[in-house]
Every structure is written in structure tokens, then in C-alpha cells.
Enzyme design. Structure first.
Site, mmCIF file in Angstrom:
data_model
loop_
_atom_site.group_PDB
_atom_site.id
_atom_site.type_symbol
_atom_site.label_atom_id
_atom_site.label_comp_id
_atom_site.label_asym_id
_atom_site.label_seq_id
_atom_site.Cartn_x
_atom_site.Cartn_y
_atom_site.Cartn_z
ATOM 1 N N ILE A 122 35.692 -27.287 -1.331
ATOM 2 C CA ILE A 122 34.848 -26.095 -0.616
ATOM 3 C C ILE A 122 34.337 -26.499 0.706
ATOM 4 C CG2 ILE A 122 33.802 -25.659 -3.177
ATOM 5 C CD1 ILE A 122 31.172 -27.454 -2.305
ATOM 6 N N LYS A 180 26.670 -42.073 -2.313
ATOM 7 C CA LYS A 180 25.439 -41.592 -2.668
ATOM 8 C C LYS A 180 25.542 -39.954 -2.643
ATOM 9 C CE LYS A 180 21.545 -44.543 -1.704
ATOM 10 N NZ LYS A 180 20.525 -44.835 -0.819
ATOM 11 N N GLU A 214 24.366 -32.157 1.003
ATOM 12 C CA GLU A 214 23.031 -31.418 1.046
ATOM 13 C C GLU A 214 22.191 -32.165 1.685
ATOM 14 O OE1 GLU A 214 23.807 -30.657 -3.399
ATOM 15 O OE2 GLU A 214 23.309 -28.498 -2.778
#
Ligand code: MOS
Length: 763
Positions: A472, A725, A729
Site C-alpha cells: 500500500i 515495532k 502510523e
């Protein structure tokens, strides 16, 4: 083939160029709407112009006159599809408002008819000629509209688990030496990916192939099968490239099963490319939110009490919230914490995830309030965070797997030149421009979900990796290739990656920043299974002796430590010893703490995400510190952001090049969220007004002169085999607050309602 790779190593951690870079810049990468179909019918949607009421009838005479029209499907003649359950309640769907089922209208922009024609142009012309007669009722639009209902989120949807609290907030707040109490607001926002919401369906007998940009091909496959009442294994979803998604392509929207059913009935492929404005209501959006924050602190800056109350708007039928207090209540040390999230129902389409879903609005509120507290205390905002930094989250007392928040602040401050800031608001200027420096914490939960992979290694080193991950823009192809190259000790140029296809071994949704951790962990595990077979062939004794630590992929040979070690294997010898030319392994990986039904759920397109606050003994977050400079014209109030600096620590960075793009994009989007983006609502009609890229403001290059991304090294051995991790975002979480804090510093005016527009400034 020798032990040492002839080409330079492109292992995990190296900034190699994107795997799909050339395909993308040369136009070879085929997005959904590019896929050529044999003799398709073109679909064009007619969507509702009212938000509430009924369809009285249609006048289709003019539309049917248009040359090339094949059919017009409405609720009067559509196949009745089975119910679709909301994804956040254990189903797959973005909304339970299912169009073409009845005459009822539950949202503006609801699909009311699908026109099929021989050409796109004919379908469009006919769609515009469809006349719909409505019996309209007055809708309720948003907060404060008459007729909204508000109720606590807890108990309304499965995914919302808690309103965290600990200690005695009321008593502690009452006794606090210093108090901050403020309300904040964030607007409706839409993802607006460059690639439109397209769907093509092709039937071959009983087998359906769907081309659709998707962040979750296994979820979509299972959801569509359920709605059509067919075997999920008869459905294949292909989504090789996704031209932006950010949450809007994560769950199944109603259009897919509708197009599939029409295609089955017509007996020919159907292609839909919805328009930009239809995209505002076909998929989800970020709902508007409200917050009330109360913080009590000692004079020395230590927090004694924190309460965060949040409200989010959802549709009438669906209780959807992002609910971000699970993060804000755990971010800083504080003995007395309380929170409550409520859902406000209006006559709107159901919202959904949008990049950094809970954290963007909720951290905006908390990190603005922290800045307000620093002002009250006459304390440097970084020092306030340092005083309240914690290795353990305060609600359950669980330790963070790793937390480099203050290291990020220190590195970021140095790079930004924070020391040059004079603390007094309105004290820095340059001619006509007031200057403000602001900062904020950014963070995002580290999440993972079960994933499966198949890897094939050929004698000459050629490697084929199959996993239904999703590209994406996140760099999925690239990091998966790197993981395989490293574990198999082959040059990355020899690795082919196949993703974005539900016929491949299942992987989770490309959302919640879990993709790299999940897919690379699975690929690494399966590569190790191959190593084990090769290793055993050449060093049978050693692989027998070492049984101390084993990992087991489902139904696979245990992998010994010796095989997993970084020692090279003589592949020529190993293949000779095995007497084969190809070694292939399949395996299913699940993170520690994933429930028993994880693998079954994975095949059914159900998420079993672990990590973040939902771990047994730990809590896992990536952190960062964001710094911005704003310049505000004294005369016109024009707001500029000449530079942003973000310092991030997110465990192992698989590829600093793709990671930098992700984090930079996040910072830019954060700035966009603070200053540009807002979907305007017409409260009379519960309608989105600026549903196009001319009126929905997004930044251009001139708005973003300088963005610096710093990645701090961080090792986390507790989260997953890749030590990853997640970063997708992380970048845009703190930026809203950092900008508002900088605007306060520049002007002395605190803006608590986003976006900040120049007419709001009263300097
Ligand atoms: Mo993301 S909003 O989880 O695509």
C-alpha cells in the site's frame, strides 16, 4: 553458487531501493482499474442525494434510452445479498448499511442504482439520467444536532474493551496544586487515496475473481463469499498494488458483493471505477471527535490526576469508535486516571479507520493539554515529559517492551535547535512573521497478527516468496524480499515476491502498522525451515545435537538453533546431499500471546491482532518526538510551517529508505491534518460538501519546505523475531499538537479545534 553472495548484501536494515520502484515509475505496475478484462460491462453508480428517508420510485425511461445501456439495477430488481457483519464486531464489512436491499435510505451517498453499459461513457450518461423520487426525512448530522443519541462505547462493539481507570481521579484532581481543564475538537476527514475505489469482477463458472485495491485480501474474500453465499475458496481477490488506502481499503465495502452479483447475473465481467466524490461515501472516513481533558499536577510537574473523555460520531446502525484513551491514559506516569469514550449516533455513513486511527485525535487532545500544563507550570514542555516519563504504564503496571521517548526528544531537540527557543509566547519574530516552536510526543502501538508464507529456494539461489501481504506504499515487497534474502543468504536480486492475492498464504490486514512485523516474521520463520533442511543435509550431526531451542511452524520440521544461526550453508553441497533442485516450505507464524484459534481465524479472514496494550506481561509502543516551527504573518495571519523534525525509535528498521518515506509522509499528513484537512458538513442535509480534491485541502510541495526524519537505533527483543515495532502510523500522531503548541508559542492563542485556519487567529 558459493557461500558468499557475489552481489552486495541487501539484508534487513539496508536502505535498498524499492522492489516495485521501476514498475511504478515506468507504469508497468497494474492497479485495479488498469487490469484489462475481456468484454466487460461498465458500471456507474447512482448514489442517494438524501441522508434519511425512502425511495418512492424511479423514472428510468430516459436512462434506458441511452445507447449502450445493458441494465439498471435497483433495490426493486437486485439480487438480495446476505447480511454483512461489521468488521469491528467480528465480521468483514465497513458498514451494515447495505444498499439495494430495500427502499430505505440510511446515509447520504448510499448506492441506489447501478447502471451497466457497453462503455464507461454510456454508463455515466445513463446514470445521470436516472431520476429517483425520494420521500425525505430530516437527518441528524453531527454533535449538537437535534436527535443525536450519545452512549458509552463499552458494551456496544466487541473491539472496544475498556475505559481505563486506576486510583481515585476525583480526589486527586480536587487536591491538585496545578490544574488544566480543556476541551478539544477534531473534524471529519477523508482518506482521499490517489487511486479511486475500483472493483472488477470476473466469473469463471462458479469461481469469482475480484480485482480491487485492498489492504486485506483474505478479509475481502471471506466477506464477499459470505454475502454471496458461496464457498470462500471459490473467491479470489487480486490486489497487486494499492494506490493509497490509509484505512479506507481495509474492510469490505458494500460495492464489492454488489458488483460480483451483477457480474454473475449478466454472465460477463463488470468493471466499476467510482468517482472521487462517490469515494467520500462509498468507503469510510475519520469521524469528528470531541475531548475533555483534565490534568492535575504537583508544582514540580509530576502528574497526580488525569481524565480523558472522548466522543465520536457514528452512524445509526453501527457502533463504531476508534477509542484512543487506551493510549492516552498509559502514556505518562500518573497514579489516578479515569476515562470514558462515548458514541454519538447520527444519520451518517459508518466511519472507519484512517491513518493512526485512535491516536491522531486522542493524542492531539492530550499533547495539547500537556503543553497547556507546561505553560501553567512555566516549565519547558520537554522537561515536563521527562518528569512524567515512565518505564511502566500506570493502568496495569506493565512494563513497556522498550521505550525511547526521551532519547527521541533529546535527539530531535538537538537537530531542531530547541535550545534557541525563548519560552515566552510571542517573543520570537522575523520582520512581519511571528515565529513559534512547538513539540509533542508521538506514539503508536506495536501490533502483530498471525501470517503464513510459502518459500521456494532453487539450487541457483532463485527464491520465490508467497504471502498475501499488501503493498500500500508501505514497502511491503521490499522488506519481504530483504527478510528472505537475509535468512537464505541469497542476493536480494534473486528474490521474487508474490503478495496481494488471496490464493497465497494468508497474512493480516495491512493496517495498524503490523504488516512488516507480521509478514517478515512469517517469512523469516519459513526461510529458517528451509535452512534447517539444508543444514541437516550437510551437517546431520550438529543439527541433531542442538535441540535446546526449537521453533515449530505448523506441521513443519522443528528448526534448531544451529540452523537458525547466521552461519552460511554450502548450498551446492546441501542440494547435492538432498538430491533435489528445489526446496519449498510452508509455515504459519503467530505472535506470542495470540489466541488458540488464531490460525483458523487467519484463514477465515478474521483478525487476531496482538501487541500494544493487549499483551499479557508487557505493553508495546513505538515512540517519537516531533518538532515544528510555524511562522504566522502579523498582518494576514497566514500560517506557514517552514520546517518539521521528527525523531523516532521503533525497534529494528528493516529499510531506512522506505521507513524514511513512511515517517516523512506521516509528518506531512500530520501537518495537513492540523492546518488543511476537514470535510465540511452541510448540517441541513447530513451531506459532505467539499467532496473533491479542489475543495478538500491537502498540502502541496510549497507547504512543506523541510522535513527531517531521524531514526534512533533501538533493539527490542520482546516483540517479534524481526524486532520490528512498526512505523506506518507513527509519523502523523503528534503533529497536530506540535503545530497547535507552536501556534500558541507564536501568538499566545491556544487553538483547541482543528483544523487551524487563519480566520481563527485573533492576533
Ligand atoms: Mo490503517 S488506518 O490501520 O490502514
Amino acid at each position: 553458487m558459493t557461500i558468499a553472495a557475489p552481489e552486495p548484501k541487501a539484508n534487513m536494515g539496508q536502505p535498498i531501493p524499492r522492489y516495485d520502484a521501476v514498475a511504478k515509475v515506468t507504469g508497468k505496475a497494474a492497479y485495479t482499474a488498469d487490469v484489462a478484462l475481456h468484454s466487460p460491462a461498465y458500471a456507474y453508480l447512482v448514489t442517494s442525494s438524501i441522508a434519511k428517508g425512502r425511495i418512492d420510485g424511479f423514472d428510468l425511461a430516459a436512462a434506458k434510452q441511452v445507447r449502450g445501456v445493458i441494465d439498471i439495477v435497483t433495490h426493486e430488481n437486485a439480487e438480495k445479498l446476505k447480511e454483512a457483519k461489521l468488521f469491528s464486531n467480528g465480521g468483514h464489512a465497513s458498514t451494515t448499511i447495505q444498499p439495494l436491499k430495500s427502499a430505505e435510505i440510511a446515509q447520504e451517498g448510499q448506492i441506489v442504482a447501478v447502471v451497466l453499459a457497453e462503455t464507461f461513457e454510456a454508463a455515466r450518461e445513463a446514470a445521470h439520467a436516472v431520476k429517483v423520487n425520494y420521500a425525505a426525512a430530516t437527518p441528524t448530522t453531527t454533535f449538537d444536532s437535534p436527535g443525536t443519541t450519545s452512549a458509552p462505547a463499552k458494551g456496544q462493539l466487541a473491539r472496544f474493551k475498556e475505559d481505563p481507570r486506576v486510583g481515585d481521579f476525583a480526589a486527586a484532581f480536587g487536591n491538585a496544586e496545578v490544574k488544566v481543564s480543556a476541551a478539544y475538537e477534531t473534524p471529519t476527514q477523508h482518506h482521499n487515496p490517489m487511486e479511486l475505489f475500483a472493483t472488477s469482477c470476473v466469473w469463471n463458472g462458479d469461481r469469482l475473481t475480484i480485482y480491487e485495491p485492498s489492504q486485506y485480501v483474505h478479509g475481502l474474500k471471506n466477506g464477499v463469499a459470505e454475502q454471496l453465499g458461496i464457498d470462500p475458496d471459490d473467491v479470489r481477490v487480486i490486489s497487486s498494488y494499492v494506490g493509497g488506502a490509509f484505512g479506507s481499503k481495509g474492510s469490505m465495502t458494500p460495492r464489492t458483493a454488489i458488483i460480483a452479483s451483477i457480474s454473475r447475473r449478466l454472465g460477463r465481467p463488470v468493471k466499476l471505477v467510482a468517482t472521487r466524490d462517490q469515494g467520500f461515501t462509498l468507503s469510510t472516513h475519520r469521524a469528528e471527535t470531541r475531548h475533555r481533558i483534565q490534568i492535575g499536577a504537583n508544582r514540580d510537574g509530576r502528574l497526580t490526576a488525569l481524565r480523558h473523555e472522548g466522543w465520536e460520531v457514528s452512524s445509526r446502525p453501527d457502533a463504531y469508535v476508534v477509542g484512543g484513551t487506551k493510549t492516552t491514559t498509559r502514556l505518562y506516569a500518573c497514579p489516578n486516571v479515569d476515562s470514558l469514550v462515548s458514541i454519538v449516533r447520527a444519520d451518517r455513513d459508518t466511519p472507519g479507520f484512517m491513518r493512526s486511527p485512535p491516536e491522531v485525535p486522542y493524542i492531539f487532545a492530550l499533547e495539547s493539554a500537556m503543553d497547556e500544563l507546561a505553560v501553567e507550570l512555566k516549565m519547558d514542555p520537554i522537561e515536563l515529559r521527562r518528569i512524567n516519563d515512565t518505564a511502566k504504564e500506570p493502568i496495569g503496571g506493565k512494563p513497556y517492551t522498550s521505550r525511547s521517548l526521551m532519547a527521541c526528544f533529546d535527539e530531535g531537540a538537538k537537530a531542531f535547535g530547541w535550545a534557541q527557543r525563548s519560552a515566552q509566547p510571542k517573543s520570537m519574530s522575523d520582520g512581519d512573521w511571528l515565529i513559534g516552536y512547538g513539540c509533542a510526543t508521538t506514539c503508536y502501538p506495536s501490533q502483530m497478527a498471525p501470517a503464513a508464507a510459502r518459500v521456494r529456494l532453487q539450487r541457483d539461489g532463485r527464491t520465490r516468496v508467497e504471502i498475501a501481504g499488501h503493498e500500500i506504499g508501505n514497502g511491503a515487497y521490499t522488506v519481504i524480499a530483504q527478510a528472505a534474502a537475509e535468512r537464505l543468504d541469497v542476493p536480494v536480486q534473486k528474490v521474487s515476491v508474490f503478495i496481494g492475492d488471496s490464493d497465497l498464504p494468508p497474512a493480516p490486514v495491512a493496517g495498524g502498522s503490523n504488516s512488516t512485523a507480521s509478514t517478515c516474521s512469517a517469512v523469516m520463520m519459513v526461510c529458517d525451515q528451509i535452512r534447517q533442511r539444508l543444514f541437516k543435509a550437510v551437517m546431520p550431526n550438529e543439527s541433531m545435537i542442538d535441540k535446546t531451542k526449537e521453533t515449530v511452524g505448523l506441521g513443519q520440521t522443528p528448526v534448531t538453533q544451529a540452523a537458525k544461526s547466521d552461519r552460511s550453508i554450502d548450498m551446492e553441497r546441501a542440494f547435492d546431499a538432498l538430491g533435489v533442485s528445489v526446496v519449498e516450505e510452508y509455515g504459519e507464524w503467530k505472535p506470542d500471546g495470540a489466541p488458540m484459534d488464531s490460525f483458523r481465524a487467519m484463514h477465515d479472514g478474521q483478525m487476531r491482532m496482538v501487541g500494544g496494550t493487549e499483551m499479557k506481561d508487557n505493553i508495546a509502543y513505538a515512540f517519537g518526538a516531533e518538532f515544528v516551527e510555524v511562522r504566522i504573518s502579523r498582518w494576514t495571519h497566514e500560517i506557514r510551517v517552514p520546517r518539521m523534525v521528527g525523531a523516532f525509535a521503533a525497534g529494528h528498521i528493516m529499510n531506512p529508505r522506505t521507513a524514511r518515506s513512511q515517517l516523512m509522509g506521516g509528518l506531512i499528513w500530520g501537518m495537513s491534518s492540523a492546518l488543511h484537512e476537514a470535510t465540511e458538513l452541510d448540517e441541513r442535509y447530513a451531506r459532505y460538501v467539499n467532496d473533491n480534491l479542489a475543495d478538500y485541502l491537502v498540502p502541496v510541495n510549497a507547504d512543506v519546505p523541510s522535513v527531517e526524519v531521524i531514526m534512533l537505533p533501538e533493539q527490542d527483543d520482546h516483540i517479534n523475531p524481526a524486532g520490528v515495532k512498526g512505523i506506518g502510523e507513527l509519523g502523523n500522531v503528534g503533529t497536530n499538537a506540535a503545530i497547535c503548541n507552536a501556534i500558541y508559542h507564536a501568538t499566545g492563542q491556544r487553538i483547541r479545534k482543528l483544523p487551524v485556519r487563519l480566520e481563527k487567529l485573533e492576533i
